[in-house]
Design a protein around this motif. Structure first.
Motif, PDB file in Angstrom:
ATOM      1  N   SER A 233       0.853  -1.186   0.000  1.00 47.00           N
ATOM      2  CA  SER A 233       0.000   0.000   0.000  1.00 47.00           C
ATOM      3  C   SER A 233       0.886   1.232   0.000  1.00 47.00           C
ATOM      4  N   ASP A 234       0.305   2.383  -0.354  1.00 44.26           N
ATOM      5  CA  ASP A 234       1.055   3.634  -0.418  1.00 44.26           C
ATOM      6  C   ASP A 234       0.714   4.507   0.776  1.00 44.26           C
ATOM      7  N   LEU A 235       1.700   5.254   1.253  1.00 44.65           N
ATOM      8  CA  LEU A 235       1.461   6.258   2.283  1.00 44.65           C
ATOM      9  C   LEU A 235       1.061   7.574   1.613  1.00 44.65           C
ATOM     10  N   GLN A 236       0.305   8.379   2.320  1.00 49.69           N
ATOM     11  CA  GLN A 236      -0.176   9.639   1.773  1.00 49.69           C
ATOM     12  C   GLN A 236       0.949  10.659   1.677  1.00 49.69           C
ATOM     13  N   ALA A 237       0.782  11.604   0.768  1.00 54.13           N
ATOM     14  CA  ALA A 237       1.761  12.678   0.597  1.00 54.13           C
ATOM     15  C   ALA A 237       1.398  13.865   1.474  1.00 54.13           C
ATOM     16  N   SER A 238       2.426  14.621   1.906  1.00 59.97           N
ATOM     17  CA  SER A 238       2.202  15.861   2.634  1.00 59.97           C
ATOM     18  C   SER A 238       2.285  17.022   1.645  1.00 59.97           C
ATOM     19  N   SER A 239       2.214  18.238   2.158  1.00 64.09           N
ATOM     20  CA  SER A 239       2.257  19.424   1.303  1.00 64.09           C
ATOM     21  C   SER A 239       3.620  19.611   0.643  1.00 64.09           C
ATOM     22  N   THR A 240       4.666  18.937   1.160  1.00 63.84           N
ATOM     23  CA  THR A 240       6.009  19.061   0.586  1.00 63.84           C
ATOM     24  C   THR A 240       6.286  18.005  -0.472  1.00 63.84           C
ATOM     25  N   GLY A 241       5.275  17.203  -0.813  1.00 64.66           N
ATOM     26  CA  GLY A 241       5.464  16.146  -1.786  1.00 64.66           C
ATOM     27  C   GLY A 241       5.739  14.821  -1.135  1.00 64.66           C
ATOM     28  N   SER A 242       6.031  13.814  -1.964  1.00 69.79           N
ATOM     29  CA  SER A 242       6.243  12.461  -1.458  1.00 69.79           C
ATOM     30  C   SER A 242       6.971  11.642  -2.505  1.00 69.79           C
ATOM     31  N   SER A 243       7.736  10.650  -2.038  1.00 64.80           N
ATOM     32  CA  SER A 243       8.381   9.709  -2.951  1.00 64.80           C
ATOM     33  C   SER A 243       7.479   8.520  -3.263  1.00 64.80           C
ATOM     34  N   ASP A 244       6.226   8.574  -2.810  1.00 65.59           N
ATOM     35  CA  ASP A 244       5.291   7.451  -2.948  1.00 65.59           C
ATOM     36  C   ASP A 244       5.881   6.178  -2.351  1.00 65.59           C
ATOM     37  N   PRO A 245       6.248   6.217  -1.075  1.00 69.08           N
ATOM     38  CA  PRO A 245       6.840   5.022  -0.456  1.00 69.08           C
ATOM     39  C   PRO A 245       5.832   3.894  -0.373  1.00 69.08           C
ATOM     40  N   THR A 246       6.329   2.678  -0.441  1.00 67.83           N
ATOM     41  CA  THR A 246       5.476   1.494  -0.388  1.00 67.83           C
ATOM     42  C   THR A 246       5.551   0.871   0.995  1.00 67.83           C
TER      43      THR A 246
ATOM     44  N   LEU B  25      10.661  11.280   5.436  1.00 67.39           N
ATOM     45  CA  LEU B  25      10.208  10.843   6.751  1.00 67.39           C
ATOM     46  C   LEU B  25       8.862  10.149   6.577  1.00 67.39           C
ATOM     47  N   SER B  26       8.850   8.830   6.685  1.00 62.57           N
ATOM     48  CA  SER B  26       7.637   8.037   6.477  1.00 62.57           C
ATOM     49  C   SER B  26       7.102   7.557   7.813  1.00 62.57           C
ATOM     50  N   ASN B  27       5.825   7.834   8.059  1.00 61.52           N
ATOM     51  CA  ASN B  27       5.174   7.447   9.311  1.00 61.52           C
ATOM     52  C   ASN B  27       4.075   6.429   9.006  1.00 61.52           C
ATOM     53  N   PRO B  28       4.357   5.123   9.174  1.00 60.68           N
ATOM     54  CA  PRO B  28       3.340   4.115   8.872  1.00 60.68           C
ATOM     55  C   PRO B  28       2.393   3.828  10.030  1.00 60.68           C
ATOM     56  N   THR B  29       2.521   4.567  11.138  1.00 65.02           N
ATOM     57  CA  THR B  29       1.693   4.315  12.315  1.00 65.02           C
ATOM     58  C   THR B  29       0.406   5.129  12.253  1.00 65.02           C
ATOM     59  N   ASP B  30      -0.462   4.896  13.232  1.00 65.87           N
ATOM     60  CA  ASP B  30      -1.769   5.558  13.254  1.00 65.87           C
ATOM     61  C   ASP B  30      -1.803   6.797  14.137  1.00 65.87           C
ATOM     62  N   VAL B  31      -0.630   7.273  14.590  1.00 64.18           N
ATOM     63  CA  VAL B  31      -0.561   8.484  15.407  1.00 64.18           C
ATOM     64  C   VAL B  31       0.476   9.434  14.811  1.00 64.18           C
TER      65      VAL B  31
ATOM     66  N   GLN C   2       3.950  10.575   4.426  1.00 63.96           N
ATOM     67  CA  GLN C   2       5.370  10.886   4.318  1.00 63.96           C
ATOM     68  C   GLN C   2       5.560  12.383   4.122  1.00 63.96           C
ATOM     69  N   LYS C   3       6.622  12.901   4.730  1.00 59.69           N
ATOM     70  CA  LYS C   3       7.018  14.295   4.545  1.00 59.69           C
ATOM     71  C   LYS C   3       8.423  14.308   3.968  1.00 59.69           C
ATOM     72  N   VAL C   4       8.653  15.192   2.980  1.00 56.41           N
ATOM     73  CA  VAL C   4       9.964  15.361   2.357  1.00 56.41           C
ATOM     74  C   VAL C   4      10.571  16.661   2.857  1.00 56.41           C
ATOM     75  N   VAL C   5      11.799  16.586   3.359  1.00 56.89           N
ATOM     76  CA  VAL C   5      12.471  17.745   3.945  1.00 56.89           C
ATOM     77  C   VAL C   5      13.800  17.968   3.223  1.00 56.89           C
ATOM     78  N   PRO C   6      13.970  19.077   2.493  1.00 56.06           N
ATOM     79  CA  PRO C   6      15.265  19.353   1.854  1.00 56.06           C
ATOM     80  C   PRO C   6      16.330  19.699   2.889  1.00 56.06           C
ATOM     81  N   LEU C   7      17.469  19.048   2.811  1.00 53.90           N
ATOM     82  CA  LEU C   7      18.555  19.323   3.752  1.00 53.90           C
ATOM     83  C   LEU C   7      19.078  20.743   3.585  1.00 53.90           C
ATOM     84  N   SER C   8      18.991  21.287   2.374  1.00 52.68           N
ATOM     85  CA  SER C   8      19.489  22.642   2.120  1.00 52.68           C
ATOM     86  C   SER C   8      18.685  23.707   2.853  1.00 52.68           C
ATOM     87  N   GLY C   9      17.516  23.331   3.376  1.00 55.90           N
ATOM     88  CA  GLY C   9      16.747  24.279   4.169  1.00 55.90           C
ATOM     89  C   GLY C   9      17.375  24.568   5.515  1.00 55.90           C
TER      90      GLY C   9
END
Length: 464
Positions: free
Chosen positions: A95-108, A166-172, A202-209
């Motif tokens: 299954s796929d995890l949902q994307a956040s406002s910063t995008g997502s790699s569509d992790p499985t 940062l992928s969070n597969p938990t329910d909290v 999942q949240k994507v965080v650029p290191l350059s930030g």
């Protein structure tokens, strides 16, 4: 399993006197020998309810823009990886995890449903990308959710893009803090703490930030609440030429002994020719999270018995890159012995078609247990490295279906073998062995560590 602690509170003078009198009576009974010896307390064995097993795969290659090249604040996917899975259960659900406002790699998300017991699940991903300036191969392990992950790799120099997923597969909710370190020390920047990752997303965080123009970085990802699976993707453009991409998998926890089990060197000298290739040299990256400098011995071995050692010193709190010059092409394992706990990783670069190059990141790994399952995603030039850092010779069996391959791994040595891809592998007799997979071919280099079996709750004896 939760436990309830009952606290008995003595209230009131009369109650207190009664307790004292009772205690005196019991003491007197013991004195005259009329009390019996207490028996063994009654207990009950409690077996945890079987649970589903879960691991998260890194997902697709990313770029900081949309398909038209706009919206550089949002990460978008490029292509899709192939994923290989394994389980001791009946099946693996994806299954796929949902994307956040910063995008997502569509992790499985890989899930092995529970049966009579909690199963094991494992997997890996591989992707070959050729899209504009994003060219190369990337490979990663599918990992257990954790509260602590060390990502040893990345760069924020011009032309280098490092994205933390940062992928969070938990329910909290998971609240994530990033400890970022570079060649100058600890990075103190706003926004590195209190990053909230919503459940099943999942949240994507650029290191350059957080840090700019740094060629050597290490990131410690910690979370509270929900547990996180963290990866880092680095992509490189050398002036106007594609410089490759790869995924940094989480490495072993800080330790005085680290093993990077599978490192591929291919055309290292050729990849350093041309402009903007200062970071094309192969290196071992070392970070000391403590307060004292570490004396480090780096052992480098191959399956044919060749090897050498390199001695260096790593200062605390700063990232150290140890250059590896003049090593011939081959599959290597790196064993790091240190006077202080360290985290480690390795980077290599290889020439590809035209004037392009590809970058590969190789993580340290934890020792395996007596039996481990895995699955290796199909890719060019794939090999399994088995490293024996123990004092005892090992005979390891790698089984795929009815096929069995027995591998002798003497103490303090490395064995490199060809294994079936896209099929379940069972590795037995490997207690204390450290294993990893490397890819090396015309399209680039990549690799990932083989993860030991996930910890599963066992029956416990509960006493009143």
């Amino acid at each position: 399993m939760t436990s309830t602690t009952r606290r008995w509170v003595v209230r009131g003078t009369a109650t207190a006197i009664a307790v004292v009198v009772a205690a005196g009576t019991i003491a007197a009974a013991h004195t005259i020998g009329t009390a019996q010896t207490p028996g063994t307390p009654a207990g009950r064995t409690v077996t945890p309810v079987p649970a589903d097993a879960e691991r998260v795969c890194a997902g697709s290659a990313l770029r900081l823009s949309d398909e038209s090249g706009n919206d550089a604040t949002n990460a978008s996917t490029v292509g899709r990886p192939t994923i290989a899975t394994a389980t001791t259960g009946q099946r693996v659900e994806r299954s796929d995890l949902q994307a956040s406002s910063t995008g997502s790699s569509d992790p499985t998300l890989l899930t092995a449903p529970a049966g009579d017991t909690t199963p094991q699940v494992a997997g890996s991903s591989y992707q070959n990308v050729s899209d504009g300036d994003l060219v190369g191969i990337a490979a990663a392990s599918c990992d257990d959710p954790s509260q602590s992950t060390w990502l040893v790799g990345g760069s924020t120099e011009t032309g280098r893009t490092s994205l933390i997923t940062l992928s969070n597969p938990t329910d909290v909710n998971a609240t994530v803090d990033l400890g970022i370190y570079d060649a100058t020390g600890t990075v103190n920047a706003p926004g590195t703490t209190g990053i909230v990752v919503a459940p099943n997303s999942q949240k994507v965080v650029p290191l350059s930030g957080f840090v700019s123009d740094q060629g050597s970085t290490v990131v410690h990802v910690t979370s509270s609440g929900g547990q996180i699976v963290a990866h880092m993707q680095e992509s490189v453009v050398r002036t106007l030429t594609p410089g490759g991409l790869d995924i940094v998998s989480g490495g072993a926890a800080p330790s005085r002994n680290q093993v990077i089990p599978a490192v591929a060197l291919r055309g290292a000298q050729d990849s350093q020719r041309g402009d903007d290739t200062a970071d094309a040299a192969p290196v071992v990256r070392i970070f000391v999270p403590g307060t004292r400098a570490a004396r480090v011995t780096l052992g480098i071995t191959t399956s044919d018995g060749g090897g050498t050692t390199v001695n260096t010193t790593a200062e605390p709190g700063v990232v150290t890159d140890v250059a590896l010059d003049d090593f011939p092409d081959g599959r290597y394992s790196f064993t790091v012995s240190s006077t202080e706990p360290v985290v480690t990783g390795a980077r290599t670069t290889t020439p590809t078609e035209g004037d392009a190059t590809d970058v590969g990141w190789f993580a340290s790994a934890e020792p395996l247990g007596s039996s481990t399952i895995t699955a290796v995603a199909a890719g060019d030039g794939v090999r399994l490295n088995l490293v024996n850092p123990t004092a005892t010779d090992r005979r390891v069996t790698v089984r795929s279906g009815d096929a069995r391959q027995r591998v002798e791994v003497p103490s303090q040595s490395t064995a490199t073998v060809t294994v079936a891809t896209a099929k379940q592998l069972t590795i037995t007799g490997a207690s204390g062995i450290v294993a990893g997979v490397s890819y090396a071919g015309a399209d680039g280099v990549a690799g990932f560590p083989i993860r030991p079996a996930s910890e599963v709750s066992t029956p416990v004896r509960v006493y009143p």
